[in-house]
Design a protein around this motif. Structure first.
Motif, PDB file in Angstrom:
ATOM      1  N   VAL A 174       0.876  -1.182   0.053  1.00  0.00           N
ATOM      2  CA  VAL A 174      -0.028  -0.118   0.046  1.00  0.00           C
ATOM      3  C   VAL A 174       0.736   1.189   0.080  1.00  0.00           C
ATOM      4  O   VAL A 174       0.699   2.292  -0.838  1.00  0.00           O
ATOM      5  N   ALA A 175       1.926   1.172   0.935  1.00  0.00           N
ATOM      6  CA  ALA A 175       2.539   2.546   0.919  1.00  0.00           C
ATOM      7  C   ALA A 175       3.562   2.646  -0.232  1.00  0.00           C
ATOM      8  O   ALA A 175       3.650   3.767  -0.926  1.00  0.00           O
ATOM      9  N   ALA A 176       3.912   1.699  -0.950  1.00  0.00           N
ATOM     10  CA  ALA A 176       4.693   1.555  -2.313  1.00  0.00           C
ATOM     11  C   ALA A 176       3.970   2.313  -3.331  1.00  0.00           C
ATOM     12  O   ALA A 176       4.257   2.562  -4.297  1.00  0.00           O
ATOM     13  N   SER A 177       2.644   2.100  -3.302  1.00  0.00           N
ATOM     14  CA  SER A 177       1.752   2.180  -4.439  1.00  0.00           C
ATOM     15  C   SER A 177       1.433   3.779  -4.677  1.00  0.00           C
ATOM     16  O   SER A 177       1.148   4.109  -5.680  1.00  0.00           O
ATOM     17  N   ARG A 178       1.883   4.622  -3.861  1.00  0.00           N
ATOM     18  CA  ARG A 178       1.968   5.781  -4.173  1.00  0.00           C
ATOM     19  C   ARG A 178       2.775   6.323  -5.288  1.00  0.00           C
ATOM     20  O   ARG A 178       2.794   7.260  -6.085  1.00  0.00           O
ATOM     21  N   ALA A 179       3.736   5.566  -5.686  1.00  0.00           N
ATOM     22  CA  ALA A 179       4.718   5.626  -6.844  1.00  0.00           C
ATOM     23  C   ALA A 179       3.723   5.671  -8.253  1.00  0.00           C
ATOM     24  O   ALA A 179       4.243   6.252  -9.067  1.00  0.00           O
ATOM     25  N   TRP A 180       2.579   5.117  -8.094  1.00  0.00           N
ATOM     26  CA  TRP A 180       1.794   4.888  -9.461  1.00  0.00           C
ATOM     27  C   TRP A 180       0.941   6.362  -9.495  1.00  0.00           C
ATOM     28  O   TRP A 180       0.071   6.508 -10.533  1.00  0.00           O
ATOM     29  N   LYS A 181       0.835   7.126  -8.500  1.00  0.00           N
ATOM     30  CA  LYS A 181       0.220   8.316  -8.638  1.00  0.00           C
ATOM     31  C   LYS A 181      -1.147   8.529  -9.188  1.00  0.00           C
ATOM     32  O   LYS A 181      -2.035   7.975  -8.714  1.00  0.00           O
ATOM     33  N   ASP A 182      -1.342   9.238 -10.362  1.00  0.00           N
ATOM     34  CA  ASP A 182      -2.744   9.266 -10.875  1.00  0.00           C
ATOM     35  C   ASP A 182      -3.081   8.473 -11.734  1.00  0.00           C
ATOM     36  O   ASP A 182      -4.282   8.595 -12.434  1.00  0.00           O
ATOM     37  N   ARG A 183      -2.556   7.316 -12.015  1.00  0.00           N
ATOM     38  CA  ARG A 183      -2.853   6.155 -12.807  1.00  0.00           C
ATOM     39  C   ARG A 183      -4.157   5.697 -12.158  1.00  0.00           C
ATOM     40  O   ARG A 183      -4.326   5.672 -10.947  1.00  0.00           O
ATOM     41  N   ASP A 184      -5.011   5.021 -12.898  1.00  0.00           N
ATOM     42  CA  ASP A 184      -6.322   4.462 -12.584  1.00  0.00           C
ATOM     43  C   ASP A 184      -5.863   3.121 -11.643  1.00  0.00           C
ATOM     44  O   ASP A 184      -5.082   2.382 -12.344  1.00  0.00           O
ATOM     45  N   TYR A 185      -6.334   2.827 -10.582  1.00  0.00           N
ATOM     46  CA  TYR A 185      -6.396   1.641 -10.014  1.00  0.00           C
ATOM     47  C   TYR A 185      -7.504   0.954  -9.999  1.00  0.00           C
ATOM     48  O   TYR A 185      -7.584  -0.377 -10.463  1.00  0.00           O
ATOM     49  N   LEU A 186      -8.769   1.603  -9.633  1.00  0.00           N
ATOM     50  CA  LEU A 186     -10.164   0.967  -9.858  1.00  0.00           C
ATOM     51  C   LEU A 186     -11.077   1.682 -10.573  1.00  0.00           C
ATOM     52  O   LEU A 186     -11.026   3.121 -10.352  1.00  0.00           O
ATOM     53  N   VAL A 187     -11.786   1.089 -11.504  1.00  0.00           N
ATOM     54  CA  VAL A 187     -12.539   1.820 -12.809  1.00  0.00           C
ATOM     55  C   VAL A 187     -13.866   0.855 -12.229  1.00  0.00           C
ATOM     56  O   VAL A 187     -13.870  -0.177 -12.459  1.00  0.00           O
ATOM     57  N   THR A 188     -15.043   1.584 -12.429  1.00  0.00           N
ATOM     58  CA  THR A 188     -16.405   0.863 -12.638  1.00  0.00           C
ATOM     59  C   THR A 188     -16.967   1.717 -13.695  1.00  0.00           C
ATOM     60  O   THR A 188     -16.550   2.437 -14.306  1.00  0.00           O
ATOM     61  N   ALA A 189     -18.450   1.280 -13.640  1.00  0.00           N
ATOM     62  CA  ALA A 189     -19.133   1.943 -14.903  1.00  0.00           C
ATOM     63  C   ALA A 189     -19.443   3.552 -14.719  1.00  0.00           C
ATOM     64  O   ALA A 189     -19.264   4.297 -15.723  1.00  0.00           O
ATOM     65  N   ASP A 190     -19.357   4.015 -13.344  1.00  0.00           N
ATOM     66  CA  ASP A 190     -19.376   5.233 -13.223  1.00  0.00           C
ATOM     67  C   ASP A 190     -18.475   5.930 -12.149  1.00  0.00           C
ATOM     68  O   ASP A 190     -18.730   7.200 -11.823  1.00  0.00           O
ATOM     69  N   ARG A 191     -17.210   5.422 -11.840  1.00  0.00           N
ATOM     70  CA  ARG A 191     -16.293   5.931 -10.907  1.00  0.00           C
ATOM     71  C   ARG A 191     -14.838   5.577 -11.399  1.00  0.00           C
ATOM     72  O   ARG A 191     -14.792   4.574 -12.170  1.00  0.00           O
ATOM     73  N   ARG A 192     -13.913   6.573 -11.152  1.00  0.00           N
ATOM     74  CA  ARG A 192     -12.841   6.356 -11.530  1.00  0.00           C
ATOM     75  C   ARG A 192     -11.595   6.712 -10.379  1.00  0.00           C
ATOM     76  O   ARG A 192     -11.830   7.782  -9.764  1.00  0.00           O
ATOM     77  N   ILE A 193     -10.981   5.674  -9.576  1.00  0.00           N
ATOM     78  CA  ILE A 193     -10.022   6.134  -8.570  1.00  0.00           C
ATOM     79  C   ILE A 193      -8.627   5.755  -8.887  1.00  0.00           C
ATOM     80  O   ILE A 193      -8.239   4.821  -9.124  1.00  0.00           O
ATOM     81  N   SER A 194      -7.890   6.916  -8.680  1.00  0.00           N
ATOM     82  CA  SER A 194      -6.456   6.926  -8.964  1.00  0.00           C
ATOM     83  C   SER A 194      -5.784   6.028  -7.646  1.00  0.00           C
ATOM     84  O   SER A 194      -6.439   5.996  -6.676  1.00  0.00           O
ATOM     85  N   TYR A 195      -4.711   5.594  -7.924  1.00  0.00           N
ATOM     86  CA  TYR A 195      -3.751   5.126  -6.754  1.00  0.00           C
ATOM     87  C   TYR A 195      -3.563   6.064  -5.805  1.00  0.00           C
ATOM     88  O   TYR A 195      -3.672   5.901  -4.687  1.00  0.00           O
ATOM     89  N   GLU A 196      -3.414   7.282  -5.907  1.00  0.00           N
ATOM     90  CA  GLU A 196      -3.229   8.263  -5.003  1.00  0.00           C
ATOM     91  C   GLU A 196      -4.327   8.463  -4.088  1.00  0.00           C
ATOM     92  O   GLU A 196      -4.304   8.500  -3.066  1.00  0.00           O
ATOM     93  N   GLN A 197      -5.612   8.514  -4.968  1.00  0.00           N
ATOM     94  CA  GLN A 197      -6.845   8.749  -4.100  1.00  0.00           C
ATOM     95  C   GLN A 197      -7.168   7.520  -3.276  1.00  0.00           C
ATOM     96  O   GLN A 197      -7.634   7.672  -2.315  1.00  0.00           O
ATOM     97  N   HIS A 198      -6.779   6.401  -3.785  1.00  0.00           N
ATOM     98  CA  HIS A 198      -6.936   5.068  -2.912  1.00  0.00           C
ATOM     99  C   HIS A 198      -6.335   5.113  -1.857  1.00  0.00           C
ATOM    100  O   HIS A 198      -6.430   4.727  -0.565  1.00  0.00           O
ATOM    101  N   LEU A 199      -4.946   5.515  -2.120  1.00  0.00           N
ATOM    102  CA  LEU A 199      -4.057   5.407  -0.897  1.00  0.00           C
ATOM    103  C   LEU A 199      -4.403   6.342   0.168  1.00  0.00           C
ATOM    104  O   LEU A 199      -4.474   6.202   1.430  1.00  0.00           O
ATOM    105  N   ASP A 200      -5.014   7.362  -0.189  1.00  0.00           N
ATOM    106  CA  ASP A 200      -5.423   8.454   0.838  1.00  0.00           C
ATOM    107  C   ASP A 200      -6.625   8.215   1.585  1.00  0.00           C
ATOM    108  O   ASP A 200      -6.966   8.095   2.695  1.00  0.00           O
ATOM    109  N   ALA A 201      -7.697   7.285   0.711  1.00  0.00           N
ATOM    110  CA  ALA A 201      -8.820   6.926   1.475  1.00  0.00           C
ATOM    111  C   ALA A 201      -8.386   5.642   2.258  1.00  0.00           C
ATOM    112  O   ALA A 201      -9.117   5.491   3.478  1.00  0.00           O
ATOM    113  N   VAL A 202      -7.455   4.779   1.828  1.00  0.00           N
ATOM    114  CA  VAL A 202      -6.872   3.769   2.538  1.00  0.00           C
ATOM    115  C   VAL A 202      -6.598   4.357   3.889  1.00  0.00           C
ATOM    116  O   VAL A 202      -6.531   3.730   5.139  1.00  0.00           O
ATOM    117  N   ALA A 203      -5.636   5.316   4.053  1.00  0.00           N
ATOM    118  CA  ALA A 203      -4.817   5.816   5.179  1.00  0.00           C
ATOM    119  C   ALA A 203      -5.916   6.355   6.294  1.00  0.00           C
ATOM    120  O   ALA A 203      -5.993   6.241   7.261  1.00  0.00           O
TER     121      ALA A 203
END
Length: 587
Positions: free
Chosen positions: A84-113
Motif C-alpha cells: 500500500v505504501a509503495a503504491s503512491r509511486a503510481w500516482k494518478d494512474r487508474d487503480y479502480l474503475v467502475t461503470a461510473d467511478r474512476r479512482i487513482s492510486y493516490e486517491q485510493h491510498l489517501d482513502a485507505v490511510a
C-alpha cells in the motif's frame, strides 16, 4: 530450486509468461526471433534461469516455512501494508474503475490511510482483529481490505449471497471487531443478533469516516510474514462453511508470481522488465471479491504492478460487460465458464470492439473441451490467448496452468504446476503413485493456507505435518501435466460456485414433511451443473416441489436452492456403513 530443475520445466515457465500476458505467437510478433519450438524452449529457459537463478530478480532458494523446507523467492516483501505504501509511486494512474467511478492510486491510498486511522482510533482495530466485509463488489470493499492490512488485522470476506442463517453462522465463527456491509446486506441483519459488533455501511459510514480522517498518515503494523491476513469461506463437506486462513506470505507469494509472469513475458520478447515502471495492462474483474480469483489474483497483485482493475458490478450480463471491455480497453479477463458460455449465446457481440483483449482465461470451475473449441472458433481473443487453470481457495492461486498450446495439443489438460508449486498424486495411504496412475491431488507451496480458522480437526485432515495439502480432488499426472478425473466426492459446481450437498440436505431434513433426502449435481447447459434434490416424503405428508423450493429459498443462498426435484416414498439406497449411495441418483 536451481537452474537444472527449471530447465526440465520449460512448458511450465512458458505458462507463467503467458498467463495474463501473451501467447507465444503474439510474443513473436513483438520481436522475439525464433524458428522452431526447440529454439523457443531454449530461449525461454535462458530467461527463466536469469530471472530465478543466483542474483536474479526472482531468485529462488529453499527456506523453512512453518516447519517444512519450501522453494521461495528470496527477494520478497514481508507485509501487505508495504504494498500500500509503495503504491503512491503510481500516482494518478487508474487503480479502480467502475461503470461510473474512476479512482487513482493516490486517491485510493489517501482513502485507505483515512479509513485505517478511523478503524484504529474509533473502533480499536489492531493486529489479529477481524474486519469482515459483507457487500457486493465495490471500490469500498477494496479500500476496506487494504485498510485492514495496514493495521495488521485480518480481512474476512463473507459471501454476499448468504442468507441470514448463513450470515449469522459466519459472524459467530469469525467474531469480527467490525462488520462492513452495503445497504442490501444491512437489511438482512434485522433478525440477526449483532450486539457488540459495530456495523458500518458502505454507502454512508465509510465515506463519512474517510472524510473525517482525510489527510491522515498511513498506519503501519509490526507483523510477521506468517501472520494471518485473510479469511475466505469455502464450503465444507461437513455442511458448514470453513474459513480458509491465508497469511501475509501467501498473498505476497501470489504477488511475486504475477510479477515473475510479467518479467518472463518481457524477457522472452526481448524487452527489459522493471518493477519501478507501471504495467499498462487493464484487468476486468467479474467474480465476487470474496473469491481468490478477484481478491488474491487481481486486486492484490495489481496494486503492486500499477495496473488497472476494471470492476464490473451487479449480476453478470453480456452487454454491460462488453461495454466496459470496449470503453476501458480491457486487456485481460479471467472468466467463469458460465460467463464465457453466455457470451457465445449473445447475438450482438460483433457490434463491440474487443480488439484490446489479449489474454483470456477460464477459471473458478471446470470447462469442457467443447466449450473451449466453441470459444476459439467464435472469438479471436480466445483463439490466440485462451488458457485454463486449476486451483483452490486453500491454495491462494492456481496450482497448474495450461496455455493455448497445451489445450490444443492435450485437450482436457490443466497444464503443469506453476512456479514453486509441487504436485504429487497419492494413494489412500498417502503414498505417491507413478505417473499415469489415478489418485488424490496433493500440493505443497508457499501459497498453501495456514489452515482453517479455529478448526484444528479439519486442518489436520487437510494439511500434513510437512505442509502437503490434500485437495480431495482426484487426477493423473502425465509427463508432468495434470488432468483431473474427479472432483471432490460430492461437490457440485454451479456457475463457478462450490455447492456441497450436505448443507442443503441438512436444511431440507428440517422440513416436517421430509423423511430423508439426497442432493446431487446434474448437467446444465449454461451453469455446468444445477442442484437437484431427491426427497423421501414422510408417510402421510403432502409435499411438493414449490413448497420445498420456498422453504429452502428462505434459508439458503439462491445458488444452493435445488432447481430440480424428485419426490419419492421409497428409502434412499445406502451402502454397508449406512451412507447414501449417490451414484445413479437422478432428479
Amino acid at each position: 530450486m536451481g537452474a537444472v530443475s527449471l530447465s526440465g520445466n520449460v512448458g511450465r515457465a512458458f505458462r507463467h509468461a503467458m498467463r495474463g500476458c501473451q501467447q507465444l505467437g503474439t510474443v513473436n510478433e513483438r520481436g522475439a526471433t525464433m524458428t522452431t519450438p526447440a529454439d523457443a524452449a531454449r530461449r525461454l529457459n535462458e530467461v527463466i534461469t536469469r530471472l530465478t537463478g543466483p542474483g536474479g530478480r526472482f531468485e529462488i532458494g529453499p527456506e523453512e516455512v512453518l516447519g517444512a523446507t519450501l522453494p521461495v523467492m528470496r527477494n520478497r516483501g514481508r507485509t501487505l501494508g508495504d504494498l500500500v505504501a509503495a503504491s503512491r509511486a503510481w500516482k494518478d494512474r487508474d487503480y479502480l474503475v467502475t461503470a461510473d467511478r474512476r479512482i487513482s492510486y493516490e486517491q485510493h491510498l489517501d482513502a485507505v490511510a483515512a479509513l485505517a486511522t478511523a478503524l484504529r482510533d474509533e473502533y480499536g482495530v489492531g493486529r489479529g482483529d477481524r474486519v469482515a466485509v459483507l457487500a457486493a463488489n465495490c471500490p469500498e470493499w477494496v479500500i476496506a481490505f487494504w485498510a485492514t492490512q495496514c493495521l495488521g488485522a485480518v480481512g474476512v470476506g463473507l459471501n454476499s449471497w448468504w442468507m441470514p442463517p448463513e450470515i449469522e453462522y459466519g459472524l459467530g465463527h469469525c467474531r469480527p471487531t467490525v462488520l462492513i456491509v452495503d445497504a442490501e446486506r444491512a437489511a438482512l441483519l434485522a433478525d440477526i443478533d449483532t450486539a457488540g459488533i459495530p456495523v458500518l455501511t458502505v454507502e454512508e459510514d465509510l465515506p463519512r469516516l474517510i472524510a473525517a480522517h482525510s489527510g491522515a498518515e498511513l498506519p503501519r503494523a509490526d507483523i510477521d510474514e506468517d501472520d494471518p491476513a485473510v479469511i475466505l469461506y469455502t464450503s465444507g463437506t461437513s455442511g458448514r462453511p470453513k474459513g480458509a486462513l491465508h497469511s501475509q506470505r501467501n498473498l505476497l507469494a501470489v504477488v511475486d508470481y504475477h510479477r515473475f509472469s510479467d518479467a518472463l513475458a518481457a524477457g522472452f520478447a526481448g524487452r527489459t522488465y522493471t518493477d519501478t515502471e507501471p504495467s499498462p495492462l487493464r484487468y476486468l474483474l467479474t467474480s465476487p471479491l470474496f473469491h481468490i480469483a478477484s481478491l488474491h489474483n487481481l486486486v492484490v497483485p495489481r496494486l503492486a504492478t500499477g495496473s488497472t482493475v476494471v470492476m464490473y458490478q451487479g449480476a453478470f450480463a453480456a452487454d454491460p460487460v462488453l461495454r466496459l471491455i470496449e470503453r476501458e480497453r480491457v486487456t485481460n479477463w479471467g472468466a467463469v465458464p458460465t460467463m464465457a458460455s453466455r457470451l457465445l449465446e449473445h447475438d450482438d457481440i460483433d457490434n463491440y470492439d474487443l480488439s484490446s483483449l489479449t489474454a483470456f482465461a477460464l477459471a473458478s470451475a471446470p470447462s469442457s473441451i467443447a466449450l473451449k473449441d466453441r470459444l476459439r472458433r467464435r472469438f479471436p481473443f480466445a483463439r490466440d490467448a485462451l488458457v485454463d487453470s486449476y486451483g483452490l481457495t486453500e491454495c491462494s492461486t492456481a496450482i497448474a496452468v495450461a496455455t493455448t498450446a497445451d489445450l490444443e495439443q492435450y485437450p482436457g489438460t490443466l497444464g503443469r504446476p506453476i512456479l514453486t508449486v509441487s504436485v504429487e498424486i497419492r494413494d489412500p495411504f498417502g503414498e505417491r503413485v507413478p505417473d499415469g496412475t489415478e489418485g488424490e491431488v496433493c500440493v505443497r507451496s508457499p501459497f498453501v493456507m495456514l489452515g482453517y480458522w479455529e478448526d484444528e480437526v479439519s486442518t489436520a485432515a487437510s494439511i500434513t505435518a510437512d505442509r502437503w495439502l490434500r485437495t480431495g480432488d482426484f487426477g493423473v499426472l502425465e509427463d508432468g501435466r495434470l488432468r483431473l478425473t474427479g472432483r471432490r466426492s460430492d461437490l457440485i459446481l454451479r456457475g463457478g460456485e462450490n455447492v456441497y450437498p450436505t448443507e442443503i440436505e441438512q436444511c431440507l431434513d428440517e422440513h416436517p414433511g421430509v423423511a430423508e433426502c439426497a442432493v446431487v449435481g446434474v448437467p446444465h447447459h449454461d451453469l455446468g451443473q444445477e442442484v437437484a434434490a431427491i426427497v423421501v416424503a414422510r408417510p402421510g405428508a403432502v409435499v411438493d416441489a414449490d413448497q420445498l423450493h420456498e422453504y429452502a429459498a428462505t434459508r439458503l443462498s439462491y445458488f444452493k436452492v435445488p432447481t430440480r426435484w424428485r419426490i419419492i416414498t421409497e428409502p434412499l439406497p445406502r451402502n454397508a456403513t449406512g451412507k447414501v449411495v449417490r451414484r445413479g441418483l437422478t432428479a
